[in-house]
Design an enzyme around this catalytic site. Structure first.
Site, PDB file in Angstrom:
ATOM      1  N   ILE A  53       0.849  -1.202  -0.011  1.00  0.00           N
ATOM      2  CA  ILE A  53      -0.044  -0.030  -0.017  1.00  0.00           C
ATOM      3  C   ILE A  53       0.775   1.206  -0.185  1.00  0.00           C
ATOM      4  O   ILE A  53       0.396   2.286  -0.539  1.00  0.00           O
ATOM      5  CB  ILE A  53      -0.929   0.129   1.273  1.00  0.00           C
ATOM      6  CG1 ILE A  53      -1.951   1.004   1.137  1.00  0.00           C
ATOM      7  CG2 ILE A  53      -0.112   0.189   2.587  1.00  0.00           C
ATOM      8  CD1 ILE A  53      -3.058   0.867  -0.108  1.00  0.00           C
ATOM      9  N   CYS A  73      -1.823  -6.086  12.391  1.00  0.00           N
ATOM     10  CA  CYS A  73      -1.877  -5.730  13.839  1.00  0.00           C
ATOM     11  C   CYS A  73      -0.865  -5.999  14.689  1.00  0.00           C
ATOM     12  O   CYS A  73      -0.709  -6.088  15.810  1.00  0.00           O
ATOM     13  CB  CYS A  73      -3.180  -6.531  14.368  1.00  0.00           C
ATOM     14  SG  CYS A  73      -2.960  -8.354  14.167  1.00  0.00           S
TER      15      CYS A  73
END
Length: 364
Positions: A53, A73
């Site tokens: 990304i 996470c």
């Protein structure tokens, strides 16, 4: 007209599936993992860009009414090092930049509960800072820790969800459909209800189904097909073959005889901690949180409640509420990781319904 959704950090598509079920249209998705992208393309849509990304041109991401996603996470997880310098800890800010560019009506951000207490390199509370930044760009944000078991998923899996709306109005989270005791709602779906209809696993993973018990609770997770796949016999060591029969349902490392105890097991006994390690599932309860290693006894409570083995891929998918026709690619080891990292589709579906209700009210 279907509401358009941009999916970030899509993984194998568990979060996306709930929104698709509720009638949303995923117009663009992204993930960095090739394995996840292959699974996504085969089961959900070709509309996923397999790319970091950070290397994506934000200006090329299409506009949409809704943006969803769960930034990695590992930087916040209590099972990890919680290193604020971990690059994965910084991807929540990339998510924010994309929200600022696309300006959706609603966004949904999912993460581990550890985000609530995580701090950055300067000691600042990341969640508080993040919500403040979202407010600066025009979003009212609410957050809540949801337990997947409260929404019909046969797994006690807690995650934090942030919902932001443009326009100063908070979006309501879905009311639980299930509870532990089932007094004012349906009772939690148990492991037995989720996987008991599956026969013993096979080497090729293909098995026939006579009666899918779980479909009584979540009709949409599978059509009335006669077979399913990826119910593969797990591999365990010779020592594990001796250890597993010694552990009763609800038991753990404490039940392992000293003669079979490794140095690690002896240390656990001495300390008396982490009671789910080397655990066997209770049939009348939901499972504990599935990790990316739910085929191993040394990580958590991953032993079948009756059979002397660890969980298969298909059983993990059932406990995560994936449909029986969903197939993970390209390999068994990759599949365990993808399943353990996924958002349960049924939980996502409940959240999608709340978001759809909010958007319908805004339009009307």
């Amino acid at each position: 007209m279907k509401m358009r959704v941009v999916s970030l950090f899509s993984g194998c598509g568990g979060l996306d599936m709930g929104f698709i079920k509720e009638g949303f249209s995923i117009i663009w998705a992204n993930d960095i993992e090739n394995n996840c992208c292959e699974t996504y393309k085969e089961n959900i849509s070709e509309k996923i860009l397999c790319k970091n990304i950070l290397d994506v041109d934000i200006g090329a991401i299409p506009n949409a009414e809704v943006v969803i996603g769960g930034p990695p996470c590992q930087g916040f997880s209590g099972l990890g090092k919680r290193d604020p310098r971990d690059i994965r800890s910084k991807l929540v800010w990339t998510y924010l930049k994309i929200i600022e560019k696309i300006k959706p009506k609603i966004f949904l951000l999912e993460n581990v509960v550890g985000l609530k207490s995580a701090r950055d390199e300067d000691g600042k509370e990341i969640l508080k800072e993040l919500i403040g930044k979202f407010k600066d760009i025009g979003y009212e944000v609410s957050y809540k820790i949801l337990n997947a078991a409260d929404y019909g998923v046969p797994q006690r899996r807690k995650r934090i969800f942030l919902i932001g709306s443009r326009g100063g109005i908070n979006v309501s989270f879905p009311n639980p459909s299930h509870s532990e005791k089932g007094i004012d709602s349906k009772k939690w779906v148990s492991v037995f209800e989720a996987i008991s209809d599956l026969p013993e696993p096979t080497e090729d993973g293909v098995v026939s189904l006579e009666n899918n018990v779980f479909s009584k609770y979540q009709k949409w997770i599978r059509d009335s097909k006669n077979k399913t796949s990826q119910h593969i016999t797990p591999r365990i060591s010779n020592l594990e073959k001796e250890i597993i029969p010694k552990i009763p349902p609800g038991g753990n490392y404490k039940n392992i005889p000293d003669r079979l105890s490794t140095i690690r097991i002896k240390k656990l006994k001495e300390l008396g901690r982490r009671t789910t390690l080397y655990g066997r599932l209770l049939p009348d309860r939901p499972s504990y949180t599935l990790t990316t290693f739910f085929n191993r006894i040394v990580i958590g409570c991953n032993i079948h409640y009756k059979q002397n083995r660890t969980l298969t891929l298909r059983e993990g998918m059932r406990l995560q509420s994936f449909p029986d026709d969903f197939i993970f690619y390209p390999s068994t080891s990759a599949a365990y990781k993808q399943i353990g990292n996924a958002v349960p589709p049924v939980l996502s579906w409940h959240i999608a319904k709340s978001i759809e209700t909010f958007l319908d009210c805004q339009i009307n």
